[in-house]
Design an enzyme around this catalytic site. Structure first.
Site, short mmCIF file in Angstrom:
data_model
loop_
_atom_site.label_atom_id
_atom_site.label_comp_id
_atom_site.label_asym_id
_atom_site.label_seq_id
_atom_site.Cartn_x
_atom_site.Cartn_y
_atom_site.Cartn_z
CE LYS A 1 -4.83 -1.11 1.40
NZ LYS A 1 -4.35 -3.21 2.33
CD GLU B 1 -12.69 5.14 2.21
OE1 GLU B 1 -11.84 5.93 1.59
OE2 GLU B 1 -12.15 3.93 1.34
CB SER C 1 0.13 -7.92 -1.26
OG SER C 1 -0.94 -9.09 -0.56
C1 LIG Z 1 -4.56 -4.06 1.68
C2 LIG Z 1 -4.61 -5.12 1.20
C3 LIG Z 1 -4.84 -6.31 -0.01
C4 LIG Z 1 -6.06 -5.54 -0.86
O1 LIG Z 1 -5.97 -5.04 -1.79
P1 LIG Z 1 -6.07 -4.46 -3.83
O2 LIG Z 1 -6.10 -3.28 -4.05
O3 LIG Z 1 -6.33 -5.02 -3.71
O4 LIG Z 1 -4.14 -5.15 -3.69
C5 LIG Z 1 -4.42 -6.72 -0.07
N1 LIG Z 1 -3.14 -7.83 0.63
C6 LIG Z 1 -2.91 -6.59 1.38
C7 LIG Z 1 -2.29 -7.28 2.59
C8 LIG Z 1 -3.65 -5.63 1.82
O5 LIG Z 1 -3.55 -4.48 3.31
#
Ligand SMILES: *Cc1c(COP(=O)(O)O)cnc(C)c1O
Length: 404
Positions: free
Chosen positions: A95, A117, A382
């Site tokens: 993020k 938000e 992610s």
């Molecule tokens: C917020 C988050 C997501 C989901 O967000 P996308 O916009 O779909 O990528 C995925 N993985 C993690 C670790 C997150 O914090």
């Protein structure tokens, strides 16, 4: 020379085919046009790109590595799984890639405050981090129910200097937080910027956030080529709003690489038990853009659920709907149980505790590996799982590590 996909998609109005656009109340047309103009200009500016690259290298810790998960691959008995380690990014997820850039745009626009938000608090923490770095105020709206549930992230935001505004009406969760944040933004559009947390919302956010996240894909592509000499056969990522997936996919759209978005199937296929929007949703407009969405009987955003609290969103980024429609991407699903299994497998076989969101992509990659023994599969990991460990051990007993 033909212009590339990324240069021509979306169109000037922010449409990916029929999806996307900006469906805004009149008072917000001007502030969003201002952000669009600023992004058009800054994205071509050498100084802006240099500043962002410097932040990424020296503050965020980029490039993040690509890792060949050999133990996990051996366990699956087939294709080779590679992980793009976004969990090693500062704050532990992808993020920050777009939050730092959004804050940099705010700074160039002379804004004093970031507003957003947050549901589970992940976007709030990333944005509060960016605000602290740039010396901006930060106002995060969060449902009262979520504030109670996500205590550690609320504390993090406060430590970082953000103001957390509770949304106290209705169901007191994400939808009410969006209402509350937009209402507050309306009265301060001159001094504040609304920073959206994924490839969703009105134009220019789906394009802008994709472009900021594309660093994930372009880094991974170069790293993978250096490691193996070829491109991966598959690129896999979980899809909530879809920013980490678009980040990975964007570097491979014009390459012979299969793109797989993985949606959360939660507890099952009944409405309310999952957040598999592209799999079960229909066309509609919500939160200022046209996409595929999960609707209730009245046509409003349906309640959604996933064990991964960052991927339970009743719509999806418009570009994912477009890529699916034109046949460029495949949409798969992974349920809670499969995600928890992958969470433990990656922890026990590789020493990497993934976020439950990311575990959805890992679970899907494990299936692909078993089915495609000669393929290479690149997964966007992610985020890291520290935020999830208490919940997981309280609800899902630790399994015996696999024999090897
Ligand atoms: C917020 C988050 C997501 C989901 O967000 P996308 O916009 O779909 O990528 C995925 N993985 C993690 C670790 C997150 O914090």
């Amino acid at each position: 020379m033909q212009k590339s996909y990324l240069a021509t998609t979306p169109d000037e109005e922010g449409f990916f085919g029929k999806y996307g656009g900006a469906f805004l109340p009149p008072q917000l047309e001007k502030p969003f046009a201002e952000i669009t103009a600023a992004y058009d200009k800054l994205s071509k500016s050498h100084a802006f790109r240099h500043e962002l690259a410097t932040i990424r290298k020296h503050y965020q810790g980029r490039p993040t590595p690509v890792y060949h998960a050999k133990n996990l691959s051996d366990f699956c008995g087939g294709g080779q799984i590679y992980l793009k380690r976004e969990d090693l990014n500062h704050t532990g997820a992808h993020k920050l890639n777009h939050c730092m850039a959004e804050a940099l745009i705010a700074k160039h626009l002379g804004k004093k405050k970031l507003i957003a938000e947050t549901g589970a608090g992940q976007h709030g923490v990333a944005l509060a981090t960016a605000a602290a770095y740039f010396g901006l105020e930060c106002e995060i709206h969060m449902g009262e129910v979520d504030i109670a549930k996500e205590h550690p992230n609320v504390v993090r935001m406060k430590i970082l200097g953000a103001t957390v505004v509770p949304a106290t009406h209705g169901l007191k969760t994400l939808k009410e937080a969006v209402d509350s944040a937009f209402e507050s933004y309306l009265s301060q559009t001159d001094t504040a910027i609304y920073a959206i947390g994924s490839v969703v919302g009105p134009h220019p956010f789906p394009k802008m956030v994709r472009d900021f996240q594309s660093v994930v894909g372009f880094e991974a592509k170069a790293q993978f080529l250096e490691m193996t000499g070829v491109l991966p056969d598959h690129a896999v990522a979980c899809v909530g709003g879809g920013s980490n997936a678009m980040g990975l996919f964007s570097a491979f759209i014009e390459d012979p690489v299969a793109l797989h978005g993985v949606e959360p199937l939660g507890r099952g296929t009944a409405l309310g038990d999952h957040a598999a929007t592209l799999t079960y949703g229909e066309e509609g407009i919500m939160h200022g853009f046209r996409s595929i969405m999960l609707k209730d009987a009245e046509g409003n955003p349906a309640p959604v659920y996933s064990i991964g609290s960052g991927i339970d969103y009743p719509s999806v980024g418009p570009e994912h709907a477009y890529l699916r429609d034109i046949g460029r991407s495949t949409v798969g699903t992974c349920n809670d149980a499969e995600a928890v299994d992958a969470f433990y497998k990656l922890s026990q076989l590789e020493g990497i505790i993934p976020a439950l969101e990311s575990a959805h992509a890992v679970a899907y990659a494990m299936k692909l590996a078993a089915q495609n023994p000669s393929d290479a599969i690149l997964v966007n990991l992610s985020g890291r799982g520290d935020k999830d460990i208490d919940f997981v051990i309280a609800n899902h007993p630790i399994p015996t590590p696999p024999r090897r």
